[in-house]
Enzyme design. Sequence first.
Site, PDB file in Angstrom:
ATOM      1  N   HIS A  94       0.803  -1.229   0.000  1.00 29.01           N
ATOM      2  CA  HIS A  94       0.000   0.000   0.000  1.00 29.01           C
ATOM      3  C   HIS A  94       0.832   1.273   0.000  1.00 29.01           C
ATOM      4  O   HIS A  94       0.281   2.372  -0.016  1.00 29.01           O
ATOM      5  CB  HIS A  94      -0.932   0.023   1.218  1.00 29.01           C
ATOM      6  CG  HIS A  94      -0.188   0.225   2.516  1.00 29.01           C
ATOM      7  ND1 HIS A  94       0.471  -0.796   3.151  1.00 29.01           N
ATOM      8  CD2 HIS A  94       0.025   1.323   3.257  1.00 29.01           C
ATOM      9  CE1 HIS A  94       1.044  -0.337   4.239  1.00 29.01           C
ATOM     10  NE2 HIS A  94       0.802   0.950   4.331  1.00 29.01           N
TER      11      HIS A  94
HETATM   12  C1  UD1 Z   1      -1.727   5.134   6.578  1.00 28.51           C
HETATM   13  C2  UD1 Z   1      -0.386   5.558   7.187  1.00 28.51           C
HETATM   14  C3  UD1 Z   1       0.657   4.488   6.900  1.00 28.51           C
HETATM   15  C4  UD1 Z   1       0.178   3.124   7.335  1.00 28.51           C
HETATM   16  C5  UD1 Z   1      -1.165   2.832   6.679  1.00 28.51           C
HETATM   17  C6  UD1 Z   1      -1.733   1.504   7.072  1.00 28.51           C
HETATM   18  C7  UD1 Z   1       0.160   7.973   7.219  1.00 28.51           C
HETATM   19  C8  UD1 Z   1       0.972   9.019   6.559  1.00 28.51           C
HETATM   20  N1  UD1 Z   1       0.119   6.789   6.576  1.00 28.51           N
HETATM   21  O1  UD1 Z   1      -1.565   5.081   5.170  1.00 28.51           O
HETATM   22  O2  UD1 Z   1       1.846   4.806   7.605  1.00 28.51           O
HETATM   23  O3  UD1 Z   1       1.123   2.146   6.943  1.00 28.51           O
HETATM   24  O4  UD1 Z   1      -2.077   3.869   7.092  1.00 28.51           O
HETATM   25  O5  UD1 Z   1      -2.893   1.247   6.337  1.00 28.51           O
HETATM   26  O6  UD1 Z   1      -0.409   8.219   8.258  1.00 28.51           O
HETATM   27  N2  UD1 Z   1      -9.170   4.931   2.948  1.00 28.51           N
HETATM   28  C9  UD1 Z   1     -10.302   4.169   2.958  1.00 28.51           C
HETATM   29  N3  UD1 Z   1     -10.794   3.797   4.179  1.00 28.51           N
HETATM   30  C10 UD1 Z   1     -10.219   4.147   5.346  1.00 28.51           C
HETATM   31  C11 UD1 Z   1      -9.057   4.930   5.301  1.00 28.51           C
HETATM   32  C12 UD1 Z   1      -8.544   5.299   4.097  1.00 28.51           C
HETATM   33  O7  UD1 Z   1     -10.862   3.818   1.956  1.00 28.51           O
HETATM   34  O8  UD1 Z   1     -10.720   3.769   6.407  1.00 28.51           O
HETATM   35  C13 UD1 Z   1      -8.613   5.315   1.635  1.00 28.51           C
HETATM   36  C14 UD1 Z   1      -8.854   6.758   1.311  1.00 28.51           C
HETATM   37  O9  UD1 Z   1      -9.141   6.842  -0.037  1.00 28.51           O
HETATM   38  C15 UD1 Z   1      -7.519   7.418   1.596  1.00 28.51           C
HETATM   39  C16 UD1 Z   1      -6.538   6.292   1.303  1.00 28.51           C
HETATM   40  O10 UD1 Z   1      -7.222   5.081   1.657  1.00 28.51           O
HETATM   41  O11 UD1 Z   1      -7.324   8.533   0.823  1.00 28.51           O
HETATM   42  C17 UD1 Z   1      -5.287   6.381   2.094  1.00 28.51           C
HETATM   43  O12 UD1 Z   1      -5.575   6.466   3.496  1.00 28.51           O
HETATM   44  P1  UD1 Z   1      -4.587   7.269   4.484  1.00 28.51           P
HETATM   45  O13 UD1 Z   1      -5.014   7.083   5.892  1.00 28.51           O
HETATM   46  O14 UD1 Z   1      -4.386   8.636   3.978  1.00 28.51           O
HETATM   47  O15 UD1 Z   1      -3.220   6.558   4.269  1.00 28.51           O
HETATM   48  P2  UD1 Z   1      -2.816   5.028   4.209  1.00 28.51           P
HETATM   49  O16 UD1 Z   1      -2.305   4.763   2.840  1.00 28.51           O
HETATM   50  O17 UD1 Z   1      -3.869   4.119   4.755  1.00 28.51           O
END
Ligand code: UD1
Length: 362
Positions: A201
């Site tokens: 991811h």
């Molecule tokens: C975040 C953490 C990363 C961790 C990862 C585990 C930061 C900078 N990154 O990255 O260190 O390894 O979590 O998963 O804090 N989304 C959903 N559902 C959710 C949450 C997110 O669909 O419940 C989607 C959204 O489109 C969002 C994307 O996933 O834009 C990324 O989510 P985000 O929390 O920004 O970062 P992660 O890639 O999950």
Amino acid sequence: MHLLHVVGARPNFMKVAPVIRAFRSHSGVRQTLVHTGQHYDPNLSDIFFEQLEIPRPDVSLEVGSGSHARQTAEIMLRFEEVVLEHGPDWVMVYGDINSTVAAALVAAKLGIKVAHVEAGLRSFDRTMPEELNRLVTDQLSDLLLTSSPEAEGNLAREGVPSEKIRYVGNVMIDTVRHLVEQARMPDIPGLDGDYALLTMHRPSNVDVPATLREILAALRDISRKLPIVFPIHPRTKARIDALESGGVRQLASTSRVIVTDPVGYVESLALQKHARFVITDSGGLQEETTALGVPCLTIRENTERPITATEGTNTLVGTDMELLRAEVDKILAGKGKAGRVPDKWDGHAAERIVDVMTTIGG
Ligand code: UD1
């Protein structure tokens, strides 16, 4: 002593669970749990609270997704009110996500002490958002609770005085030890016999189309040798769907990559434990595979958890897909890394945190 724990996303939950449990037996310690809502999907959040028996959060900030600046700022705005209302002695932050740095900055500016669990890890790669979060959080923290022996040297180079640092060990492994007996294979249609587990991811792998294309081509090849179980992160699903016509569905129907929704913690443990090997870019899986003795191939150029490679079962392959293919062949020929479990990854890190913090006091 009043502790206010802050968590926000999946990798935080397995770290906070043993700490809350260990402090529960101390009558002089009051605990408040804040969930920022950085992760909000049930299969990235609620399921972990249930399986890890984390108490329901006292406060949910429900910040949701957004750009880094927006998400971090939103957490800060909402968290400031919570700190002012609750007036804790310590704010405890975990790992390296945006919620970690946001909460640390708010607390430090309000003059509340910050304890950072999993301090001092460094990838030395500032293009990684987590590295910036680690650097800033550690500068702001009053107590740096480290999980790996090299952390102290990293912190010393950045001018952190040694009195603030305590090597307590790895709380993630407390959770592995606590739940490994309850590991439960998810029901995955079409899976019987040997398989590899894949998770991926990181923006550096999935947000760059050319890189993602090469990785997917290699995975298709490897899946001819054995099926690859791929619980897919929402970010990755969105990127693959945008990259190729047919997206994830096409990948699954034209290869032996078995794509599933993200799985819970006990399912993830079972999938790792029984896999021939794991391919990942996750920090957590690099550590869990070392604890479980399963070979791990990490699709990253660097790692903030080098001990998993020097002592554990991890091998960094970067984005060199020829190297990935070669390492897979090595493992299938029975030459995977056996590794050993690092010092203080023994299931008792949270107890050491309790000892340290009850000695220092509020
Ligand atoms: C975040 C953490 C990363 C961790 C990862 C585990 C930061 C900078 N990154 O990255 O260190 O390894 O979590 O998963 O804090 N989304 C959903 N559902 C959710 C949450 C997110 O669909 O419940 C989607 C959204 O489109 C969002 C994307 O996933 O834009 C990324 O989510 P985000 O929390 O920004 O970062 P992660 O890639 O999950």
